[in-house]
Design a protein around this motif. Structure first.
Motif, PDB file in Angstrom:
ATOM      1  N   ASP A   1       0.824  -1.218   0.000  1.00  9.89           N
ATOM      2  CA  ASP A   1       0.000   0.000   0.000  1.00  9.89           C
ATOM      3  C   ASP A   1       0.855   1.264   0.000  1.00  9.89           C
ATOM      4  O   ASP A   1       0.536   2.260   0.660  1.00  9.89           O
ATOM      5  CB  ASP A   1      -0.911   0.008   1.233  1.00  9.89           C
TER       6      ASP A   1
ATOM      7  N   ILE B   1       2.125   4.734  -1.037  1.00  8.73           N
ATOM      8  CA  ILE B   1       1.542   5.898  -1.729  1.00  8.73           C
ATOM      9  C   ILE B   1       2.695   6.776  -2.207  1.00  8.73           C
ATOM     10  O   ILE B   1       3.516   7.226  -1.404  1.00  8.73           O
ATOM     11  CB  ILE B   1       0.632   6.703  -0.787  1.00  8.73           C
TER      12      ILE B   1
ATOM     13  N   HIS C   1       3.753  10.275  -3.877  1.00 13.25           N
ATOM     14  CA  HIS C   1       3.281  11.615  -4.233  1.00 13.25           C
ATOM     15  C   HIS C   1       4.378  12.314  -5.017  1.00 13.25           C
ATOM     16  O   HIS C   1       5.493  12.503  -4.525  1.00 13.25           O
ATOM     17  CB  HIS C   1       2.939  12.416  -2.975  1.00 13.25           C
TER      18      HIS C   1
ATOM     19  N   TYR D   1       0.145  18.730   3.243  1.00 13.70           N
ATOM     20  CA  TYR D   1      -0.693  17.677   2.682  1.00 13.70           C
ATOM     21  C   TYR D   1      -1.244  16.804   3.806  1.00 13.70           C
ATOM     22  O   TYR D   1      -0.598  16.609   4.839  1.00 13.70           O
ATOM     23  CB  TYR D   1       0.114  16.783   1.730  1.00 13.70           C
TER      24      TYR D   1
ATOM     25  N   LYS E   1      -7.681   5.712   1.469  1.00 12.92           N
ATOM     26  CA  LYS E   1      -7.956   5.943   0.053  1.00 12.92           C
ATOM     27  C   LYS E   1      -6.681   6.035  -0.776  1.00 12.92           C
ATOM     28  O   LYS E   1      -6.743   6.338  -1.972  1.00 12.92           O
ATOM     29  CB  LYS E   1      -8.770   7.233  -0.113  1.00 12.92           C
ATOM     30  N   ARG E   2      -5.546   5.796  -0.094  1.00 13.90           N
ATOM     31  CA  ARG E   2      -4.251   5.861  -0.763  1.00 13.90           C
ATOM     32  C   ARG E   2      -4.100   7.184  -1.501  1.00 13.90           C
ATOM     33  O   ARG E   2      -3.694   7.246  -2.674  1.00 13.90           O
ATOM     34  CB  ARG E   2      -4.070   4.672  -1.713  1.00 13.90           C
ATOM     35  N   GLN E   3      -4.422   8.268  -0.771  1.00 14.40           N
ATOM     36  CA  GLN E   3      -4.379   9.599  -1.365  1.00 14.40           C
ATOM     37  C   GLN E   3      -3.528  10.539  -0.507  1.00 14.40           C
ATOM     38  O   GLN E   3      -3.370  10.345   0.696  1.00 14.40           O
ATOM     39  CB  GLN E   3      -5.785  10.187  -1.491  1.00 14.40           C
ATOM     40  N   VAL E   4      -3.019  11.577  -1.174  1.00 11.30           N
ATOM     41  CA  VAL E   4      -2.332  12.679  -0.504  1.00 11.30           C
ATOM     42  C   VAL E   4      -3.000  13.959  -0.979  1.00 11.30           C
ATOM     43  O   VAL E   4      -2.944  14.293  -2.170  1.00 11.30           O
ATOM     44  CB  VAL E   4      -0.829  12.697  -0.837  1.00 11.30           C
ATOM     45  N   ARG E   5      -3.662  14.667  -0.052  1.00 16.96           N
ATOM     46  CA  ARG E   5      -4.462  15.839  -0.424  1.00 16.96           C
ATOM     47  C   ARG E   5      -3.793  17.115   0.081  1.00 16.96           C
ATOM     48  O   ARG E   5      -3.358  17.200   1.223  1.00 16.96           O
ATOM     49  CB  ARG E   5      -5.854  15.745   0.189  1.00 16.96           C
ATOM     50  N   SER E   6      -3.754  18.103  -0.791  1.00 18.63           N
ATOM     51  CA  SER E   6      -3.211  19.410  -0.405  1.00 18.63           C
ATOM     52  C   SER E   6      -4.250  20.173   0.413  1.00 18.63           C
ATOM     53  O   SER E   6      -5.422  20.258   0.022  1.00 18.63           O
ATOM     54  CB  SER E   6      -2.835  20.214  -1.650  1.00 18.63           C
TER      55      SER E   6
ATOM     56  N   VAL F   1      -2.276  12.957   4.493  1.00 15.73           N
ATOM     57  CA  VAL F   1      -2.131  11.592   3.976  1.00 15.73           C
ATOM     58  C   VAL F   1      -3.358  10.791   4.401  1.00 15.73           C
ATOM     59  O   VAL F   1      -3.682  10.709   5.595  1.00 15.73           O
ATOM     60  CB  VAL F   1      -0.848  10.928   4.508  1.00 15.73           C
TER      61      VAL F   1
END
Length: 659
Positions: A124, A126, A128, A156, A162-167, A158
């Motif tokens: 898993d 991630i 970026h 960001y 959802k295996r996402q990195v959001r600003s 983590v």
């Protein structure tokens, strides 16, 4: 500094030097270093200055990563393997809860590896990736990380699920390099345009740009290796190493971030009077400047006075530089005693991190620098300056009490009274501020709020209270000069409006009585310089057999606190029945004055005139209260009525009836 390979991330020393400290050392390495696998062809070592964790990475992580940190036993904190995804590791850091590992291998991307327990979930990962060059990253929360690149700072979140990195927040600004202070959550950015140094507060979902550091010369180029970011006395400090334009000698500019909205201003300059390479630590609010060529460490305390020029304070070292205390490292051995290897001080393999961390990458040791206060007492001959120094040290109280104890000892006699006066002033100024703060907190506390819910005041670093001083004074009791020292301390308390406490007051009273200084005692009580309480007054009365003046002083004190019942007892004991009766009448009221007590005291004087006056007083009282001369049965005055009738038969023909 940014987390990266220990071998290249900080200012390094260039050669070993001989120990020139003559056996006295004021800086030492912590006795139990954190041991890790040393740097080799297969092993790289990294350090995370936020979590204080050291990473030993073998073969890019494929054959193992071992993470250790302070506060843990010699056992491994975390040990795991991860796949070598290509590219050498540049930086590696755990989130504060050790559940997400961030790894930078390329200049434009960071990998995030989630953990389950102490093992990574390698399926898993991630990744970026950005379009800029990442200088480094710092964790600001368990799930939030700030990436600092050549185009700005971006925070960001983590999201492993959802295996996402959001600003969540960003700041656009050209950046050449940055320094990080984890204690203050502040990044110092060196901008691409104008070479400005700009502090930025980076917290969860927040980026706050602070006023830039005032460097004086706008065209001045500041190198990353010359800048240290830390905290001194709880204030963010930007330390800049540079040469003096006149002498050419090196010095350290100290820029302090003094408050919200205020630009970090150059407040202090540390004069090193040396040339060569330097590295900086902070230990117990002291700035420690290590000099490679001489193999010494210089101590600076910006709280001490110095030469002030144009509102900038220039400091010299507290004492001439000395080397770090030699350290013997125990090596693995079959012998029960083991083998001891003397570590190379100021080694070329040493790397320093803030605030007080030393790492020897080749030896595989991580130490904390500690301050040795007692040797400094030998090196700082000025006792006033030593007092000012010790008042700011976390472990300075007991040493300071020892110093004061030596000053008041017999060998000094009264020759150092001016020095003691200044020392008392220094310690009582801090003491007074604390007492005032405590009083304010007590006054502001609502009656319906529990004390446990109130924010507790933070005490001073070193607080010398009256009980501490009494313990010192008790060791010199009954010496010829003790009274002078006690008066000096009492005057200092009075100067700062601090009331003398019971133990101190009693000791002063004992000394004054022992020296028969009754006039001094009388003045102290009249000016309320001693504690006015029943306990202290009774202590005075216990010495009344020494001189009658003491009893009067005690009565004066009792009068000030309106302890009339005790004064009455004292007067009755002294046979001053009339004076006691007069005071009782005025303080207690006519109806509450106990007749039997006063008649008994008057009878004990064996003075018929006094007994007659007291008896007639109560007859008049009875007449006023009960409309009869007779005494109520409850007062049990039969024997005194008989005595009156027997001794004064002609005065009352009808005679006083016996109740």
């Amino acid at each position: 500094m940014k987390s990266c390979a220990v071998a290249v991330c900080c200012l390094l020393f260039c050669s070993t030097t001989m120990d020139n400290s003559n056996g006295i050392h004021y800086i030492e390495l912590s006795p139990n270093p954190i041991r890790f696998d040393a740097v080799s062809q297969l092993t790289n070592v990294f350090f995370d200055d936020s979590n204080k964790q050291i990473f030993a990475v073998r073969s890019g992580g494929a054959t193992g990563v071992v993470v250790k940190g302070p506060g843990s036993p010699d056992d491994v904190v975390i040990s795991f393997c991860m796949s070598d995804r290509g590219g050498a590791i540049r930086s590696i850091k755990f989130s504060p809860d050790n559940q997400i590992l961030a790894v930078q291998r390329k200049e434009n991307s960071v990998e995030f590896i989630c953990f389950q327990g102490d093992q990574p979930l390698l399926q898993d990962i991630i990744t970026h990736q950005v379009k800029t060059m990442i200088h480094g990253f710092v964790w600001v929360h368990n799930r939030e990380v700030a990436l600092i690149s050549n185009t700005g700072v971006e925070v960001y979140t983590v999201v492993p699920e959802k295996r996402q990195v959001r600003s969540v927040k960003s700041l656009s600004i050209g950046i050449k390099w940055f320094a990080w202070c984890c204690d203050a959550n502040v990044a110092l950015l060196c901008t691409s345009e104008g070479n400005s140094l700009i502090p930025v507060l980076v917290k969860q979902k927040v980026i706050t740009k602070l006023p830039k550091v005032d460097l004086g010369n706008p065209s001045r180029d500041v190198q990353e290796s010359k800048v240290t970011l830390g905290q001194v006395y709880g204030v963010l400090a930007v330390l800049i190493l540079q040469s003096n334009s006149t002498s050419g000698m090196m010095e350290v500019e100290v820029h302090l971030l003094n408050g919200p909205g205020l630009a970090p201003r150059k407040c202090h300059v540390l004069r090193l009077s040396l040339l060569g390479r330097f590295a900086i630590n902070t230990v117990d609010n002291l700035i420690v400047v290590h000099h490679q060529a001489s193999g010494t460490s210089l101590l600076f305390d910006i709280s001490l006075p110095g030469e002030v020029i144009n509102e900038i304070t220039y400091h010299t070292p507290i004492t001439p530089g000395r080397s770090i205390k030699p350290f013997g490292l125990k090596l693995p051995s079959l012998s029960p005693d083991g083998q001891i290897m003397q570590c190379e001080l100021y080694s070329t393999h040493w790397v320093l991190f803030q605030p007080n961390i030393v790492i020897d990458a080749k030896l595989g040791c991580m130490w904390f620098l500690n301050l040795c206060i007692e040797p400094l007492c030998q090196l700082i001959s000025d006792r006033i300056r030593l007092t000012e120094f010790l008042l700011q040290r976390s472990n300075g109280k007991q040493i300071l009490l020892k110093v004061i104890g030596q000053l008041v000892d017999d060998q000094y006699k009264g020759t150092l009274l001016p020095v003691l006066e200044t020392i008392f002033s220094r310690i009582n100024k801090i003491y007074a501020s604390w007492v005032q703060l405590e009083l304010q907190n007590q006054t502001a506390q609502p009656s319906n709020v529990k004390t446990t819910t109130l924010k507790q005041s933070t005490p001073p670093i070193v607080l010398i209270e009256q009980l501490d001083m009494v313990q010192i004074f008790q060791r010199i009791a009954r010496r010829p000069y003790t009274e002078s020292i006690l008066m000096l301390y009492l005057q200092s308390l009075n100067k700062f409006n601090i009331a003398a406490q019971e133990e101190l007051s009693k000791m002063i009273i004992s000394e004054l009585i022992s020296n028969r200084s009754f006039d001094t005692l009388r003045r102290l009580v009249s000016y309320s310089m001693l504690l006015e309480s029943k306990s202290v007054a009774c202590f005075l009365l216990s010495h009344s057999n020494v001189d009658t003046a003491i009893s009067q002083v005690a009565i004066d004190m009792l009068g000030r606190i309106e302890a009339h019942e005790i004064i009455i007892e004292v007067m009755l004991g002294q046979g001053k029945v009339i004076d006691a009766l007069r005071l009782a009448k005025n303080s207690m009221g006519l109806e509450k004055v106990p007749a039997r007590k006063f008649l008994e005291a008057a009878h004990k004087t064996k003075d018929d005139l006094i007994f007659h006056s007291v008896f007639r007083f109560f007859q008049m009282r009875n007449l006023k209260l009960y409309e009869t001369l007779s005494f109520p049965k409850a007062e049990q005055c039969t024997e005194f009525i008989q005595h009156y009738n027997n001794n004064f038969p002609a005065e009352n023909p009808t005679r006083q009836p016996v109740s």
